[in-house]
Design a protein around this motif. Sequence first.
Motif, PDB file in Angstrom:
ATOM      1  N   PRO A   1     108.855  25.194 163.469  1.00 45.54           N
ATOM      2  CA  PRO A   1     110.092  24.911 163.290  1.00 45.54           C
ATOM      3  C   PRO A   1     111.072  23.594 163.827  1.00 45.54           C
ATOM      4  N   HIS A   2     110.829  22.663 164.422  1.00 39.51           N
ATOM      5  CA  HIS A   2     111.138  21.174 164.312  1.00 39.51           C
ATOM      6  C   HIS A   2     110.877  20.181 163.232  1.00 39.51           C
ATOM      7  N   ARG A   3     109.759  20.843 162.453  1.00 40.55           N
ATOM      8  CA  ARG A   3     109.365  20.512 161.310  1.00 40.55           C
ATOM      9  C   ARG A   3     110.184  20.275 159.991  1.00 40.55           C
ATOM     10  N   ARG A   4     111.227  21.637 160.527  1.00 40.52           N
ATOM     11  CA  ARG A   4     111.420  22.090 158.806  1.00 40.52           C
ATOM     12  C   ARG A   4     112.945  22.593 158.807  1.00 40.52           C
ATOM     13  N   VAL A   5     113.842  22.353 160.164  1.00 39.45           N
ATOM     14  CA  VAL A   5     115.248  23.410 160.311  1.00 39.45           C
ATOM     15  C   VAL A   5     115.548  21.717 161.214  1.00 39.45           C
ATOM     16  N   ALA A   6     117.004  21.773 159.918  1.00 41.91           N
ATOM     17  CA  ALA A   6     117.480  19.722 160.017  1.00 41.91           C
ATOM     18  C   ALA A   6     117.252  19.681 161.728  1.00 41.91           C
TER      19      ALA A   6
ATOM     20  N   ALA B   1     116.420  16.973 163.696  1.00 43.16           N
ATOM     21  CA  ALA B   1     116.776  15.668 165.074  1.00 43.16           C
ATOM     22  C   ALA B   1     116.192  15.239 165.473  1.00 43.16           C
ATOM     23  N   HIS B   2     115.287  16.435 166.434  1.00 39.68           N
ATOM     24  CA  HIS B   2     115.182  15.727 167.859  1.00 39.68           C
ATOM     25  C   HIS B   2     114.054  14.963 168.886  1.00 39.68           C
TER      26      HIS B   2
END
Length: 220
Positions: A138-143, A147-148
Amino acid sequence: MDSKWAMASPGCFALPEEQFQCTVCRQVFTDPVTTPCGHNFCRACLETAWAGAGAAEACRCPACDKPFTHRPEMSVNAAFKELADAFRRMASAPPARSAEPGEAACDVCAAAAASPRVGALKSCLVCLTSYCEAHLEPHRRVATLMAHRLIAPAADLQARLCREHDRLLEMFCRDEREPVCRFCTETRHRGHRAVAVEDESRERKVEKAGGDGGGGDSAS
């Protein structure tokens, strides 16, 4: 974990693999649609099953054989499609690597009592959570998650928090020679020389490399 069960979402909800398979093609759903009786099918599979029926003709559910007086208009179930797509990605991911002793493990897998401990690929300094390959997705897909700030897996993320402000220790005070948070730089460290922790670490490595090199030259 039973091979018939799989983690279907980043939240680590365990669901039977059959829940993500179309009963017509027996494959993971592609563009799933839901009939009025509540059954899910690939859109193409359902269209094929109903190919002989006109829009005003009766047709039946391939799963329960419930008749419909008129052919229902089908649209893709967006929420279920996202789950099915996530399941497909996780199913095709390489096998999880077990964490070595002292190495950071995936916190999501640990919360689900996964055994053995699954090695973390990255740690998130915003979530203060370490993730394996599958749960990092999800950290590679959700906008918002993209940003994290991700770092190499760290075993004790809580140690990176400021005890006074409960904020990330992302700065380094060169006057006091200690890591600080941004709130610290505006309060008791106001006016001090503060740099990003990464910059301080990088400069120290350069200085160390230069010192080692200098020692080697003098020795020769």
